[in-house]
Write a protein that holds these residues in place. Sequence first.
Motif, mmCIF file in Angstrom:
data_model
loop_
_atom_site.group_PDB
_atom_site.id
_atom_site.type_symbol
_atom_site.label_atom_id
_atom_site.label_comp_id
_atom_site.label_asym_id
_atom_site.label_seq_id
_atom_site.Cartn_x
_atom_site.Cartn_y
_atom_site.Cartn_z
ATOM 1 N N LYS A 19 0.830 -1.221 0.000
ATOM 2 C CA LYS A 19 0.000 0.000 0.000
ATOM 3 C C LYS A 19 0.852 1.253 0.000
ATOM 4 O O LYS A 19 0.537 2.228 -0.687
ATOM 5 C CB LYS A 19 -0.932 0.032 1.220
ATOM 6 C CG LYS A 19 -2.100 -0.900 1.128
ATOM 7 C CD LYS A 19 -2.959 -0.768 2.374
ATOM 8 C CE LYS A 19 -3.934 -1.932 2.446
ATOM 9 N NZ LYS A 19 -4.727 -1.903 3.661
ATOM 10 N N SER A 84 -8.839 -3.298 2.682
ATOM 11 C CA SER A 84 -8.625 -4.201 1.555
ATOM 12 C C SER A 84 -7.765 -3.621 0.441
ATOM 13 O O SER A 84 -7.486 -4.302 -0.535
ATOM 14 C CB SER A 84 -9.974 -4.645 0.976
ATOM 15 O OG SER A 84 -10.668 -3.527 0.466
ATOM 16 N N GLY A 85 -7.359 -2.371 0.555
ATOM 17 C CA GLY A 85 -6.561 -1.787 -0.513
ATOM 18 C C GLY A 85 -6.516 -0.280 -0.443
ATOM 19 O O GLY A 85 -6.169 0.295 0.584
ATOM 20 N N LYS A 109 -9.784 -4.132 -12.271
ATOM 21 C CA LYS A 109 -10.387 -4.744 -11.082
ATOM 22 C C LYS A 109 -10.579 -3.704 -9.978
ATOM 23 O O LYS A 109 -9.777 -3.611 -9.042
ATOM 24 C CB LYS A 109 -9.533 -5.899 -10.595
ATOM 25 C CG LYS A 109 -9.493 -7.060 -11.580
ATOM 26 C CD LYS A 109 -8.622 -8.175 -11.076
ATOM 27 C CE LYS A 109 -9.484 -9.118 -10.280
ATOM 28 N NZ LYS A 109 -8.786 -10.348 -9.882
ATOM 29 N N LYS A 118 -12.321 2.079 -5.744
ATOM 30 C CA LYS A 118 -11.660 1.255 -4.731
ATOM 31 C C LYS A 118 -11.043 0.032 -5.404
ATOM 32 O O LYS A 118 -11.693 -0.627 -6.204
ATOM 33 C CB LYS A 118 -12.712 0.833 -3.695
ATOM 34 C CG LYS A 118 -12.177 0.108 -2.501
ATOM 35 C CD LYS A 118 -13.341 -0.128 -1.530
ATOM 36 C CE LYS A 118 -12.935 -0.960 -0.369
ATOM 37 N NZ LYS A 118 -14.056 -1.187 0.555
ATOM 38 N N ARG A 120 -7.655 -3.157 -4.917
ATOM 39 C CA ARG A 120 -6.732 -3.840 -4.008
ATOM 40 C C ARG A 120 -5.299 -3.332 -4.158
ATOM 41 O O ARG A 120 -4.614 -3.083 -3.175
ATOM 42 C CB ARG A 120 -6.801 -5.347 -4.270
ATOM 43 C CG ARG A 120 -6.122 -6.179 -3.240
ATOM 44 C CD ARG A 120 -6.757 -7.566 -3.165
ATOM 45 N NE ARG A 120 -6.309 -8.330 -2.046
ATOM 46 C CZ ARG A 120 -6.550 -8.072 -0.768
ATOM 47 N NH1 ARG A 120 -7.227 -7.018 -0.449
ATOM 48 N NH2 ARG A 120 -6.089 -8.843 0.183
ATOM 49 N N ARG A 121 -4.822 -3.248 -5.389
ATOM 50 C CA ARG A 121 -3.450 -2.841 -5.708
ATOM 51 C C ARG A 121 -3.478 -1.989 -6.962
ATOM 52 O O ARG A 121 -4.311 -2.182 -7.832
ATOM 53 C CB ARG A 121 -2.579 -4.069 -6.025
ATOM 54 C CG ARG A 121 -2.203 -4.984 -4.901
ATOM 55 C CD ARG A 121 -1.093 -4.462 -4.017
ATOM 56 N NE ARG A 121 -0.046 -3.690 -4.661
ATOM 57 C CZ ARG A 121 1.055 -4.191 -5.192
ATOM 58 N NH1 ARG A 121 1.272 -5.483 -5.197
ATOM 59 N NH2 ARG A 121 1.950 -3.384 -5.719
#
Length: 144
Positions: A19, A84-85, A109, A118, A120-121
């Motif tokens: 992150k 979550s990210g 994604k 939003k 994750r990565r």
Amino acid sequence: MTAIPDRVEAYLAGLPEPKQADLRQLHARLLAEFPDARLWFSDGTNDDGKVVANPNIGYGEYAITYADGSSREFYRIGLSANTSGISVYVLGLDDKTFLARTYADSIGKATVTGYCIKFRRLSVVDVDVLHAAIRHGMGVDRRG
């Protein structure tokens, strides 16, 4: 009080990888692309010191007008780590369907709502599409 860039750096330094690296990359690009934008930092606490949100780095400004007619300045683009990210907030849009209609199918994604992207990565989204959404948010009519 500590200067905002120092508070942002302390926030970023305290994040776990990956992150931290992803948010540093987004932060650097926003600073480079919008060098004159106002920089904000919110530690996520309210006036009573209670945690009410995740910390946010903000860029730009616009006036939020409330139902009672009062208003306050706030940032246009926000970056935040979540459980979550990463969340990228695009605030001040009148059309709450615009982000999803315009970017959801091509961003990769990510979950795209009326004001938040939003993911994750950073590696799972199309960064150019993400930055197109950010540029749109920064360029929206400054009256809010």
